[in-house]
Design a protein around this motif. Structure first.
Motif, PDB file in Angstrom:
ATOM      1  N   GLN A 267      -8.443  -1.978  -0.204  1.00 63.74           N
ATOM      2  CA  GLN A 267      -7.131  -1.408   0.116  1.00 63.74           C
ATOM      3  C   GLN A 267      -6.914  -1.328   1.627  1.00 63.74           C
ATOM      4  N   LYS A 270      -6.116  -4.768   2.708  1.00 66.55           N
ATOM      5  CA  LYS A 270      -4.751  -5.106   2.295  1.00 66.55           C
ATOM      6  C   LYS A 270      -3.725  -4.506   3.256  1.00 66.55           C
ATOM      7  N   ILE A 297       1.115   0.142  -3.086  1.00 66.76           N
ATOM      8  CA  ILE A 297       0.040   1.141  -3.137  1.00 66.76           C
ATOM      9  C   ILE A 297       0.690   2.514  -3.113  1.00 66.76           C
TER      10      ILE A 297
END
Length: 373
Positions: A267, A270, A297
């Motif tokens: 994450q 990302k 997210i």
């Protein structure tokens, strides 16, 4: 010019300025109509309360209205000011039934006084008024009003502290102008509160001259405060950054604690790739909600990653990309001024840009450009 005349003139100016601003706020077109109504209510109540220092020269109000005016001024000024602060810092503020709780102290005092004053005969009312300061209900009312005002001062400080924390965790700009002036307002209000307590204590046993001097001091302070409020209320709303009242300060939650390091690292990667490839930080009004929508997210997950795994807040997270971009632009486009550079990378304040740049590079933007020439 004697003290009493100065007090009357000062009070008249407070009433004039307050009603003038209230009229403007109620008639001007504004997105924050609720805030305007709340501030107008505060100003009108203050004006009516202060008018007692001079209107007795021209009119003789019934004794019931005199006491009602005094109680309204004592118990309703600060609740309206508190609600005004909420309406300014929360973009989704709406009047709700739960806010009626702020009128409870006023209702309690009024209900207690119904049988012993409002429904009593004129002789009893006059006796009640003459002995009000030393009566149990009078001392109870004055004490309750002071405690309530102190409570609202504390509540405003508390909500402003929470607001600033939420702002830096969810917004990429540190536009805290509204926080700053509202904080200043509460500081002034705190000072006037202390002076008012001293003034009210003079009613017990001191001479009329001492009481007049303290009343004049409070009135001058209120006039300065009202004029200051006029200027701020006229200009500040244009640059206010209200936050959503549903936002909460970030706390580590169980779902994020259970995630593996590999999931968190994915994450983080990302987020970094998105920031580098799409450069959303170039938008000065970029928010964590926009980042969540664009990366798919959850907002709380992003906030938790930034706060607890990168040890930053959202403001710092975004600004690091802005600074890196600014370093490139400074060297690549030497014809651009520092001001042009900071605007091009998403900053909207020269002081903020200089502070963040020096914090990262240990150099000012000008020094950095010169050193790398």
């Amino acid at each position: 010019m004697n003290t009493e005349l100065l007090l009357q003139i000062t009070s008249f100016l407070i009433v004039f300025v307050s009603f003038l601003l209230a009229f403007f706020l109620l008639t001007v077109k504004s997105k924050n109509k609720i805030g305007n109504i709340l501030l107008s209510s505060y100003l009108i109540i203050k004006a009516v309360n202060v008018s007692s220092y001079f209107y007795y020269k021209f009119i003789d109000l019934p004794i019931e209205l005199e006491l009602l005016r005094m109680d309204i001024g004592s118990f309703l000024e600060t609740p309206f000011l508190y609600l005004f602060v909420l309406s300014i810092i929360y973009s989704d503020f709406k009047i709700k039934k739960k806010y009626l709780i702020h009128f409870i102290p006023f209702l309690i005092v009024t209900i207690i006084q119904l049988p012993i004053f409002y429904f009593a005969n004129i002789e009893t009312q006059n006796e009640f008024a003459d002995n009000y300061l030393y009566s149990n209900i009078g001392m109870f009312s004055i004490t309750l009003a002071h405690l309530q005002n102190l409570m609202y001062i504390i509540l405003i400080f508390k909500i402003l502290f929470k607001y600033k924390k939420i702002l830096i965790e969810n917004h990429s700009i540190s536009n805290d102008y509204n926080h700053r002036w509202l904080f200043q307002m509460n500081i002034i209000l705190s000072f006037l509160f202390v002076v008012a307590i001293i003034k009210n204590s003079q009613k017990y046993g001191n001479t009329d001259t001492d009481l007049l001097l303290f009343r004049l001091s409070v009135a001058i302070g209120m006039l300065i405060f009202t004029c200051w409020l006029v200027l701020k209320a006229l200009y500040a709303p244009k640059i206010f950054t209200g936050v959503d009242s549903q936002l909460r300060l970030n706390k580590t939650n169980a779902s994020n604690q259970k995630k593996t390091n590999s999931t968190i690292l994915k994450q983080v990667d990302k987020l970094n790739l998105f920031m580098l490839n799409h450069q959303p930080f170039l938008n000065p009004d970029f928010t964590i909600q926009q980042l969540a929508n664009q990366t798919q997210i959850d907002t709380r997950e992003i906030s938790s990653i930034i706060n607890h795994h990168l040890n930053q807040n959202f403001y710092e997270f975004v600004n690091q990309y802005r600074i890196e971009e600014a370093k490139k632009v400074l060297l690549k486009n030497r014809e651009l001024t520092i001001l042009e550079v900071l605007y091009s990378v998403g900053f909207n304040s020269k002081s903020t840009f200089n502070t963040q740049f020096k914090k990262t590079t240990k150099l000012t933007p000008t020094e950095y450009r010169r050193k790398n020439s």
